[in-house]
Design an enzyme around this catalytic site. Structure first.
Site, PDB file in Angstrom:
ATOM      1  N   GLY A  13     -55.122   4.771  -3.625  1.00 54.60           N
ATOM      2  CA  GLY A  13     -56.027   5.831  -3.184  1.00 54.60           C
ATOM      3  C   GLY A  13     -55.812   7.095  -3.998  1.00 54.60           C
ATOM      4  O   GLY A  13     -55.818   8.202  -3.464  1.00 54.60           O
ATOM      5  N   TYR A 144     -57.348   4.156  14.215  1.00 53.44           N
ATOM      6  CA  TYR A 144     -56.506   4.862  13.246  1.00 53.44           C
ATOM      7  C   TYR A 144     -55.073   4.964  13.756  1.00 53.44           C
ATOM      8  O   TYR A 144     -54.121   4.676  13.027  1.00 53.44           O
ATOM      9  CB  TYR A 144     -57.094   6.243  13.001  1.00 53.44           C
ATOM     10  CG  TYR A 144     -56.476   7.008  11.856  1.00 53.44           C
ATOM     11  CD1 TYR A 144     -56.559   6.543  10.551  1.00 53.44           C
ATOM     12  CD2 TYR A 144     -55.815   8.215  12.071  1.00 53.44           C
ATOM     13  CE1 TYR A 144     -56.004   7.255   9.488  1.00 53.44           C
ATOM     14  CE2 TYR A 144     -55.257   8.936  11.022  1.00 53.44           C
ATOM     15  CZ  TYR A 144     -55.357   8.446   9.736  1.00 53.44           C
ATOM     16  OH  TYR A 144     -54.805   9.155   8.691  1.00 53.44           O
TER      17      TYR A 144
END
Length: 245
Positions: A13, A144
């Site tokens: 990322g 999450y």
């Protein structure tokens, strides 16, 4: 602490937000940096790094990593993540699978693929979140929170298992940090909810502000440095004091 000359750092990322700043800070400290991302177009903008195009939501794509990275890795930063804040009743199976794939399975598989390249004195650093243990009103975070909690457990389990090989495994748990992902999620809120969040920053964060990506990158450099050579299995909060209450 800031001398990483000739060290090889891999960041997932790494094309935006925390991952990009971490990659930049390590490079400024002399490291040779490889960033992993799923968009070849975005990766093409970062010619200062080695780039590897892998879709971390796709297991088969991750399993190609061992053929795409072939030189020793000193520090692996598992940073890539997705975050969709939906009410529990509205979370779809596709939503859940994406969170599990990117936030939990990918760090597991990337670490596994690159393990043969990690030698004595190397480390794995996972980017977790305060949401693994602290919830906020108006921010439903079941998917999450679940996956980041799993990442914290993976951090401890790998620290225990890889310690005898002198490979350290730690995790950073940031509070809210201004990144494109953060801004995207804030912009999904109604205007009233957005104003309420901004108004509450001073009461939620004892230091009176949310974080920036450099705050997190500086801590990453310390944890990967020789100054932290006896540190493993740690999940380090960096949240402006959010989790003090």
């Amino acid at each position: 602490m800031n001398n990483f000359k000739d060290k090889h750092i891999v960041v997932t990322g790494g094309t935006s937000g925390i991952g990009l700043t971490i990659a930049e800070r390590f490079q400024q400290s002399g490291a040779n940096v490889t960033i992993i991302g799923r968009s070849a177009t975005k990766l093409a903008n970062y010619k200062q790094f080695n780039t590897v195009c892998v879709d971390l939501s796709d297991t088969q794509s991750i399993l190609k990593l061992s053929s795409l990275i072939d030189k020793p890795v000193d520090h692996l930063i598992n940073n890539a993540a997705v975050a969709e804040f939906k009410p529990f009743s509205k979370c779809s199976m596709d939503d859940l699978n994406e969170h599990i794939a990117v936030n939990l399975a990918a760090p597991f598989l990337v670490s596994q693929q690159l393990l043969p390249l990690l030698k004595e004195g190397s480390s794995i650093l996972n980017i977790s979140s305060y949401f693994s243990k602290r919830m906020l009103n108006g921010r439903p975070s079941s998917m999450y929170s679940m996956t980041k909690g799993g990442l914290d457990s993976l951090t401890k389990a790998l620290a225990f298992e890889l310690g005898p090989q002198q490979i350290r495994v730690n995790s950073i748990a940031p509070g809210s940090v201004r990144t494109p992902l953060f801004e995207n999620n804030i912009n999904k809120l109604t205007l009233a909810k957005r104003e309420e969040f901004n108004a509450n920053i001073s009461s939620l964060y004892p230091l009176g502000r949310i974080g920036n990506t450099t705050d997190i990158a500086n801590l990453a450099l310390f944890i990967c440095s020789p100054l932290a050579e006896w540190m493993t299995g740690s999940i380090v909060n960096i949240d402006g004091g959010l989790t003090t209450h």
